[in-house]
Design a protein around this motif. Structure first.
Motif, PDB file in Angstrom:
ATOM      1  N   PHE A  67      53.645 -89.647  15.209  1.00 19.55           N
ATOM      2  CA  PHE A  67      55.208 -90.656  14.539  1.00 19.55           C
ATOM      3  C   PHE A  67      55.737 -89.254  14.086  1.00 19.55           C
ATOM      4  N   ILE A  68      55.423 -88.092  13.856  1.00 23.52           N
ATOM      5  CA  ILE A  68      55.975 -87.037  13.044  1.00 23.52           C
ATOM      6  C   ILE A  68      56.458 -85.796  14.261  1.00 23.52           C
ATOM      7  N   ALA A  69      55.611 -85.972  15.373  1.00 21.79           N
ATOM      8  CA  ALA A  69      55.137 -84.901  16.205  1.00 21.79           C
ATOM      9  C   ALA A  69      55.615 -86.192  17.396  1.00 21.79           C
ATOM     10  N   ALA A  70      56.203 -87.110  17.515  1.00 25.37           N
ATOM     11  CA  ALA A  70      57.194 -87.662  18.693  1.00 25.37           C
ATOM     12  C   ALA A  70      58.155 -87.264  18.397  1.00 25.37           C
ATOM     13  N   GLY A  71      59.216 -87.407  16.519  1.00 25.59           N
ATOM     14  CA  GLY A  71      60.444 -86.632  16.260  1.00 25.59           C
ATOM     15  C   GLY A  71      60.780 -85.938  16.581  1.00 25.59           C
ATOM     16  N   ALA A  72      59.616 -84.813  16.315  1.00 26.22           N
ATOM     17  CA  ALA A  72      59.872 -83.411  16.535  1.00 26.22           C
ATOM     18  C   ALA A  72      60.218 -82.763  18.241  1.00 26.22           C
ATOM     19  N   MET A  73      59.377 -83.532  19.030  1.00 27.40           N
ATOM     20  CA  MET A  73      59.368 -83.159  20.242  1.00 27.40           C
ATOM     21  C   MET A  73      60.723 -83.888  20.783  1.00 27.40           C
ATOM     22  N   ARG A  74      61.378 -84.871  20.341  1.00 28.02           N
ATOM     23  CA  ARG A  74      62.183 -84.881  20.647  1.00 28.02           C
ATOM     24  C   ARG A  74      63.435 -84.698  20.063  1.00 28.02           C
ATOM     25  N   SER A  75      63.337 -84.278  19.112  1.00 25.55           N
ATOM     26  CA  SER A  75      64.493 -83.351  18.371  1.00 25.55           C
ATOM     27  C   SER A  75      64.185 -81.865  19.224  1.00 25.55           C
ATOM     28  N   ALA A 111      67.469 -72.740  32.048  1.00 29.87           N
ATOM     29  CA  ALA A 111      67.821 -74.081  31.116  1.00 29.87           C
ATOM     30  C   ALA A 111      67.195 -75.325  31.136  1.00 29.87           C
ATOM     31  N   THR A 112      68.479 -75.486  32.578  1.00 30.70           N
ATOM     32  CA  THR A 112      67.686 -77.354  32.874  1.00 30.70           C
ATOM     33  C   THR A 112      66.666 -77.488  32.907  1.00 30.70           C
ATOM     34  N   ASP A 113      65.761 -75.708  34.083  1.00 32.77           N
ATOM     35  CA  ASP A 113      64.335 -76.056  34.623  1.00 32.77           C
ATOM     36  C   ASP A 113      63.295 -76.510  33.283  1.00 32.77           C
ATOM     37  N   ALA A 114      63.583 -75.486  32.228  1.00 32.57           N
ATOM     38  CA  ALA A 114      63.523 -75.534  31.058  1.00 32.57           C
ATOM     39  C   ALA A 114      63.556 -77.333  30.095  1.00 32.57           C
ATOM     40  N   LEU A 115      64.345 -78.195  30.374  1.00 31.78           N
ATOM     41  CA  LEU A 115      64.792 -78.882  30.003  1.00 31.78           C
ATOM     42  C   LEU A 115      63.656 -80.431  30.876  1.00 31.78           C
ATOM     43  N   THR A 116      63.538 -80.131  32.191  1.00 30.54           N
ATOM     44  CA  THR A 116      62.881 -80.719  32.910  1.00 30.54           C
ATOM     45  C   THR A 116      62.003 -80.785  33.014  1.00 30.54           C
ATOM     46  N   HIS A 117      61.238 -79.437  32.244  1.00 27.47           N
ATOM     47  CA  HIS A 117      59.667 -79.055  32.044  1.00 27.47           C
ATOM     48  C   HIS A 117      59.203 -79.467  30.551  1.00 27.47           C
ATOM     49  N   ALA A 118      60.296 -80.040  29.620  1.00 28.66           N
ATOM     50  CA  ALA A 118      59.753 -79.958  28.567  1.00 28.66           C
ATOM     51  C   ALA A 118      59.616 -82.057  28.578  1.00 28.66           C
ATOM     52  N   ARG A 119      60.237 -82.220  29.175  1.00 28.45           N
ATOM     53  CA  ARG A 119      60.653 -83.945  29.528  1.00 28.45           C
ATOM     54  C   ARG A 119      58.696 -84.137  30.178  1.00 28.45           C
ATOM     55  N   SER A 125      51.600 -84.332  24.519  1.00 22.30           N
ATOM     56  CA  SER A 125      51.728 -84.747  22.815  1.00 22.30           C
ATOM     57  C   SER A 125      51.265 -83.390  21.563  1.00 22.30           C
ATOM     58  N   SER A 126      51.923 -82.315  22.809  1.00 22.58           N
ATOM     59  CA  SER A 126      51.795 -81.363  22.397  1.00 22.58           C
ATOM     60  C   SER A 126      52.927 -81.060  21.937  1.00 22.58           C
ATOM     61  N   THR A 127      53.364 -80.212  20.140  1.00 24.14           N
ATOM     62  CA  THR A 127      54.437 -79.924  20.151  1.00 24.14           C
ATOM     63  C   THR A 127      55.094 -78.678  19.888  1.00 24.14           C
ATOM     64  N   ALA A 128      53.660 -78.094  20.072  1.00 25.92           N
ATOM     65  CA  ALA A 128      53.724 -76.215  20.379  1.00 25.92           C
ATOM     66  C   ALA A 128      53.951 -75.895  21.644  1.00 25.92           C
ATOM     67  N   GLU A 129      53.095 -76.720  23.010  1.00 25.03           N
ATOM     68  CA  GLU A 129      53.883 -77.067  24.237  1.00 25.03           C
ATOM     69  C   GLU A 129      54.860 -76.637  24.301  1.00 25.03           C
ATOM     70  N   VAL A 130      55.636 -78.036  24.025  1.00 20.31           N
ATOM     71  CA  VAL A 130      57.273 -77.991  24.261  1.00 20.31           C
ATOM     72  C   VAL A 130      58.105 -77.063  23.298  1.00 20.31           C
ATOM     73  N   ASP A 131      57.606 -76.559  22.137  1.00 19.45           N
ATOM     74  CA  ASP A 131      58.409 -75.623  22.272  1.00 19.45           C
ATOM     75  C   ASP A 131      58.268 -74.532  22.772  1.00 19.45           C
ATOM     76  N   ASN A 132      57.103 -73.959  23.503  1.00 22.75           N
ATOM     77  CA  ASN A 132      57.402 -72.781  23.678  1.00 22.75           C
ATOM     78  C   ASN A 132      58.003 -72.861  24.872  1.00 22.75           C
ATOM     79  N   ILE A 133      58.890 -74.142  25.931  1.00 17.60           N
ATOM     80  CA  ILE A 133      59.166 -74.198  26.743  1.00 17.60           C
ATOM     81  C   ILE A 133      61.041 -73.971  26.407  1.00 17.60           C
ATOM     82  N   VAL A 134      61.042 -74.974  25.533  1.00 17.22           N
ATOM     83  CA  VAL A 134      62.316 -75.632  24.829  1.00 17.22           C
ATOM     84  C   VAL A 134      62.972 -74.058  24.409  1.00 17.22           C
TER      85      VAL A 134
END
Length: 191
Positions: A67-75, A111-119, A125-134
């Motif tokens: 739940f926390i990871a999902a919230g963090a990634m969405r944020s 930036a838009t490519d990073a958004l697509t990649h983050a999605r 399910s890794s907040t760290a991987e999402v953060d590395n792209i965001v």
């Protein structure tokens, strides 16, 4: 397996995610659990996170790790969306004002490519991987925003410079007019 033939990156990320073991244990279909099978749910940002339309909350409850990871990634995704929108708007405004911003607009692609990649990376399910792209996406977006601000500041500077030049030219024209009148007066008095 069928979904992974076209969505290979998502399938690959899912295979190494913590969800793989949990889905196997519960005998959930990997893609089907979140996206359905026949009425395939079109992916959207509302699917990730902890909102009422989120698919994450079907298994995760408030306070648990998922739940926390999902919230963090969405944020983080929402933060990048907001930054991209803000930067795009100021660049469009500068362009409407007649300023040359084609390079910063092109650079916003990062930036838009990073958004697509983050999605896509949410499948890990890794907040760290999402953060590395965001993070680089936010940096590129911030750079675009600064370029928009600089272009608008340049436009303001040019307008002020034009106004000062115009006042100076009008002042000189008035002086020339007065001098011509003075010369005409002398000639009229001499005749």
């Amino acid at each position: 397996n069928v979904c992974g033939t076209c969505h290979g990156r998502q399938a690959e990320l899912f295979q190494v995610s913590p969800h793989k073991a949990a889905f196997d244990q519960q005998q959930f279909g990997e893609c089907i659990k979140c996206h359905s099978n026949h009425l395939i749910i079109k992916p959207g940002d509302e699917m990730i996170g902890t909102g009422e339309k989120s698919v994450c909350i079907t298994c995760h409850t408030a306070g648990d790790k998922g739940f926390i990871a999902a919230g963090a990634m969405r944020s983080r995704i929402d933060e990048l969306i907001g930054s991209v929108d803000k930067s795009t708007e100021i660049l469009k405004r500068a362009e409407r004002e007649g300023m040359e911003v084609s390079r910063p607009k092109f650079e916003m692609k990062e930036a838009t490519d990073a958004l697509t990649h983050a999605r896509v990376l949410i499948h890990s399910s890794s907040t760290a991987e999402v953060d590395n792209i965001v993070a680089p996406g936010l940096a590129a977006s911030a750079k675009g925003y600064q370029a928009g601000l600089a272009a608008l500041a340049e436009r303001t500077f040019r307008r002020k410079g034009l106004a000062v030049s115009l006042v100076f030219i009008l002042f000189l024209a008035a002086l020339v007019y007065l001098k011509v009148r003075q010369i005409e007066s002398r000639q009229a008095a001499a005749e």
